[in-house]
Motif scaffolding. Structure first.
Motif, PDB file in Angstrom:
ATOM      1  N   ILE A 186      14.586  13.343  54.734  1.00 23.24           N
ATOM      2  CA  ILE A 186      14.394  13.084  53.312  1.00 23.24           C
ATOM      3  C   ILE A 186      13.399  11.949  53.073  1.00 23.24           C
ATOM      4  N   SER A 187      13.197  11.077  54.064  1.00 24.80           N
ATOM      5  CA  SER A 187      12.278   9.951  53.873  1.00 24.80           C
ATOM      6  C   SER A 187      10.819  10.393  53.770  1.00 24.80           C
ATOM      7  N   LEU A 188      10.547  11.665  54.101  1.00 27.50           N
ATOM      8  CA  LEU A 188       9.186  12.186  54.007  1.00 27.50           C
ATOM      9  C   LEU A 188       8.800  12.587  52.584  1.00 27.50           C
ATOM     10  N   ALA A 189       9.748  12.506  51.668  1.00 24.34           N
ATOM     11  CA  ALA A 189       9.549  13.013  50.305  1.00 24.34           C
ATOM     12  C   ALA A 189       8.325  12.450  49.582  1.00 24.34           C
ATOM     13  N   ALA A 248      10.504  16.595  49.356  1.00 21.40           N
ATOM     14  CA  ALA A 248      10.173  16.325  47.956  1.00 21.40           C
ATOM     15  C   ALA A 248      10.920  17.266  47.019  1.00 21.40           C
ATOM     16  N   LEU A 249      11.079  18.512  47.424  1.00 16.41           N
ATOM     17  CA  LEU A 249      11.797  19.474  46.588  1.00 16.41           C
ATOM     18  C   LEU A 249      13.277  19.125  46.467  1.00 16.41           C
ATOM     19  N   VAL A 250      13.859  18.626  47.544  1.00 17.23           N
ATOM     20  CA  VAL A 250      15.251  18.196  47.472  1.00 17.23           C
ATOM     21  C   VAL A 250      15.400  17.107  46.421  1.00 17.23           C
ATOM     22  N   GLN A 251      14.477  16.174  46.416  1.00 20.50           N
ATOM     23  CA  GLN A 251      14.538  15.083  45.434  1.00 20.50           C
ATOM     24  C   GLN A 251      14.332  15.567  44.000  1.00 20.50           C
ATOM     25  N   GLY A 299      15.715  18.230  42.879  1.00 27.98           N
ATOM     26  CA  GLY A 299      16.911  18.962  42.477  1.00 27.98           C
ATOM     27  C   GLY A 299      16.952  20.422  42.877  1.00 27.98           C
ATOM     28  N   ILE A 300      16.206  20.776  43.891  1.00 29.11           N
ATOM     29  CA  ILE A 300      16.173  22.152  44.391  1.00 29.11           C
ATOM     30  C   ILE A 300      16.864  22.213  45.744  1.00 29.11           C
ATOM     31  N   ASN A 301      17.675  23.253  45.963  1.00 31.04           N
ATOM     32  CA  ASN A 301      18.343  23.439  47.249  1.00 31.04           C
ATOM     33  C   ASN A 301      17.331  23.958  48.261  1.00 31.04           C
ATOM     34  N   VAL A 302      17.172  23.262  49.373  1.00 29.45           N
ATOM     35  CA  VAL A 302      16.161  23.617  50.369  1.00 29.45           C
ATOM     36  C   VAL A 302      16.829  23.854  51.719  1.00 29.45           C
ATOM     37  N   TYR A 303      16.506  24.996  52.330  1.00 27.50           N
ATOM     38  CA  TYR A 303      17.032  25.325  53.647  1.00 27.50           C
ATOM     39  C   TYR A 303      15.851  25.708  54.541  1.00 27.50           C
ATOM     40  N   SER A 304      15.212  24.734  55.129  1.00 35.14           N
ATOM     41  CA  SER A 304      14.036  25.047  55.936  1.00 35.14           C
ATOM     42  C   SER A 304      13.529  23.805  56.633  1.00 35.14           C
ATOM     43  N   TRP A 305      12.998  23.996  57.839  1.00 39.78           N
ATOM     44  CA  TRP A 305      12.241  22.945  58.505  1.00 39.78           C
ATOM     45  C   TRP A 305      11.210  23.551  59.428  1.00 39.78           C
ATOM     46  N   TYR A 306      10.206  22.756  59.731  1.00 37.19           N
ATOM     47  CA  TYR A 306       9.110  23.213  60.575  1.00 37.19           C
ATOM     48  C   TYR A 306       9.593  23.505  61.995  1.00 37.19           C
ATOM     49  N   ASN A 307       9.046  24.581  62.576  1.00 36.03           N
ATOM     50  CA  ASN A 307       9.314  24.964  63.966  1.00 36.03           C
ATOM     51  C   ASN A 307      10.781  25.291  64.205  1.00 36.03           C
ATOM     52  N   ILE A 340       2.355  18.083  46.283  1.00 47.03           N
ATOM     53  CA  ILE A 340       2.721  18.954  45.154  1.00 47.03           C
ATOM     54  C   ILE A 340       1.946  18.551  43.901  1.00 47.03           C
ATOM     55  N   ASP A 341       1.852  17.257  43.654  1.00 48.86           N
ATOM     56  CA  ASP A 341       1.119  16.782  42.477  1.00 48.86           C
ATOM     57  C   ASP A 341      -0.361  17.163  42.559  1.00 48.86           C
ATOM     58  N   TRP A 342      -0.918  17.161  43.771  1.00 39.38           N
ATOM     59  CA  TRP A 342      -2.325  17.533  43.942  1.00 39.38           C
ATOM     60  C   TRP A 342      -2.549  18.990  43.560  1.00 39.38           C
ATOM     61  N   VAL A 343      -1.730  19.905  44.086  1.00 36.63           N
ATOM     62  CA  VAL A 343      -1.957  21.328  43.784  1.00 36.63           C
ATOM     63  C   VAL A 343      -1.656  21.618  42.318  1.00 36.63           C
ATOM     64  N   ARG A 344      -0.705  20.891  41.741  1.00 37.05           N
ATOM     65  CA  ARG A 344      -0.395  21.102  40.318  1.00 37.05           C
ATOM     66  C   ARG A 344      -1.637  20.897  39.456  1.00 37.05           C
ATOM     67  N   GLN A 345      -2.456  19.929  39.807  1.00 35.29           N
ATOM     68  CA  GLN A 345      -3.680  19.669  39.044  1.00 35.29           C
ATOM     69  C   GLN A 345      -4.669  20.835  39.115  1.00 35.29           C
ATOM     70  N   HIS A 346      -4.509  21.690  40.112  1.00 42.99           N
ATOM     71  CA  HIS A 346      -5.456  22.783  40.327  1.00 42.99           C
ATOM     72  C   HIS A 346      -4.819  24.163  40.100  1.00 42.99           C
ATOM     73  N   MET A 347      -3.720  24.180  39.363  1.00 38.04           N
ATOM     74  CA  MET A 347      -3.036  25.445  39.059  1.00 38.04           C
ATOM     75  C   MET A 347      -2.818  25.552  37.549  1.00 38.04           C
TER      76      MET A 347
END
Length: 418
Positions: free
Chosen positions: A9-12, A88-91, A93-101, A19-26
């Motif tokens: 969670i500390s990577l949030a 970041a999605l967990v923070q 308020g979204i339920n997240v079930y996933s990690w890399y590799n 996420i904020d970067w892509v939001r500016q371009h969507m």
């Protein structure tokens, strides 16, 4: 946080920046978000999202949540999840079930957690969630109003289910919308595949012979970008019409065994299995590079490569070297998984803006039309496709003509004056 399964969670904070970067371009998705926030169409509805979990997908999840939905999300590929974005999605308020590799077992467990959140609507990418709902979690299928499918591979699986009369709920083939395959599959795949290859190998493309297996919309994009980078392009196909199309587009259609002798870089985009196997590896040049841009890691046959190799090693991040008995070395990128996501950031934000706008509006369509839909695969309604296209044009400052009433009457009439 207790419900989610993520790495750290500390990577949030780093994920939030992405996420904020892509939001500016969507811009299209931003307009839809504003409407969703006002109208709350998904209030009281649970939506499960299983798409490559990176920043653009994360923003789609946040748009759905802004519309009132309770959103759960998992990645659709073990190597495409970005752990900082998941945090970041967990923070948010979204339920997240996933990690890399994730291992195969972990990946499946994540999808089962997603399903066990009892969604009303499913947004899938490749068909793994729908598959589990038709096999191991059939009791959860009864609650589902319908869903959307993002990819060619997933749509093929859905149509096979429908043909057998086994599809348990209606699904919309978002992949087959004009604003998806004409842009996402062609321009998005074309650019992101080459971005992934170049950042991974740090090698030049100009002057090399590139073999593109499959000349659907994704293959067209990959071949077009290879040509633009200065490569000589060979296309392998099983469809004679597509082979002629490749020929007239300036590429050389060829049998895959012939192409195996000539290629420097091999890219699969077919949606099928065993596109390149041991019989091809026997013919390939020393130093040939293999990669896949189809959804599943079965197009480049890795077991054959492992069986033929006398040694193997990781020579660079996302590059595995296989040394064959005669000393030739073949290189596989990203374990044969999606090279544009497993070794890159996926399609550009401006492209996914249209695709995910289609997803958001199609999910709303399912909710509003659930009582009128049967258990079959539907195309995206024309009005949704056109709305996304219009919003995109508006965001670019482009304005086009409209037909007059007289013109409308003319093109819809058979009785034209001579």
């Amino acid at each position: 946080m207790a419900k989610s399964l993520i790495r750290d969670i500390s990577l949030a904070p780093a994920g939030r920046l992405k996420i904020d970067w892509v939001r500016q371009h969507m811009p299209v998705l931003n307009i839809i978000r504003e409407q969703f926030e006002q109208e709350q169409p998904f209030k009281g509805i649970r939506i499960a999202v299983c798409i490559h979990l990176e920043a653009k997908t994360a923003y789609l999840a946040e748009v759905l949540k802004a519309g009132g939905a309770e959103v759960s999300i998992s990645g659709s590929n073990p190597l495409s999840t970005q752990d900082d974005v998941a945090a970041a999605l967990v923070q948010s308020g979204i339920n997240v079930y996933s990690w890399y590799n994730a291992t195969d077992a972990e990946y499946k467990d994540h999808l089962l957690h997603l399903i066990d959140d009892q969604p009303d609507i499913v947004i899938d990418d490749g068909g793994d969630v729908v598959h589990l709902l038709h096999t191991e979690r059939t009791e959860r299928a009864a609650k589902i109003l319908g869903g959307c499918e993002e990819t060619t591979t997933g749509v093929l699986r859905l149509r096979a289910l429908e043909k057998q009369g086994k599809l348990k709920f209606p699904m919309i083939a978002v992949n087959d919308a004009y604003c998806k395959y004409l842009f996402d599959n062609r321009y998005g795949t074309g650019e992101s595949v080459w971005s992934g290859i170049m950042r991974t190998t740090n090698l030049i493309t100009a002057g090399k012979t590139v073999v593109v297996a499959g000349y659907g919309w994704c293959g067209k994009g990959v071949a077009m970008r290879a040509k633009g980078l200065g490569a000589k392009v060979i296309v392998t196909e099983v469809d004679p019409v597509k082979a002629i199309e490749a020929y007239m587009d300036g590429f050389q259609p060829m049998n895959s065994l012939e192409a195996a002798r000539l290629g420097d870089i091999f890219i699969t985009v077919t949606g099928c299995k065993d596109v390149f196997t041991g019989r091809h590896y026997e013919l390939m040049k020393d130093g040939a590079i293999l990669c896949n841009a189809g959804h599943f890691d079965v197009e480049v046959n890795k077991p054959d490569l492992v069986a033929m190799a006398t040694s193997r090693r990781i020579v660079r991040k996302d590059i595995e070297e296989f040394t064959l008995k005669d000393g030739r070395k073949l290189y596989l990128l990203a374990e044969g998984r999606l090279v544009n996501l497993a070794a890159g950031d996926g399609h550009p934000a401006e492209i996914m803006d249209m695709s995910f706008a289609l997803q958001a509006l199609s999910a709303r369509y399912i909710l509003e039309q659930a009582k009128n839909l049967t258990n079959k695969v539907y195309v995206v309604p024309k009005e949704i496709d056109h709305r996304v296209a219009t919003l995109k044009l508006n965001s670019l400052g482009v304005h086009i003509d409209t037909l007059t009433a007289e013109q409308e009457a003319y093109i819809n009439s058979w009785n034209h004056a001579t």
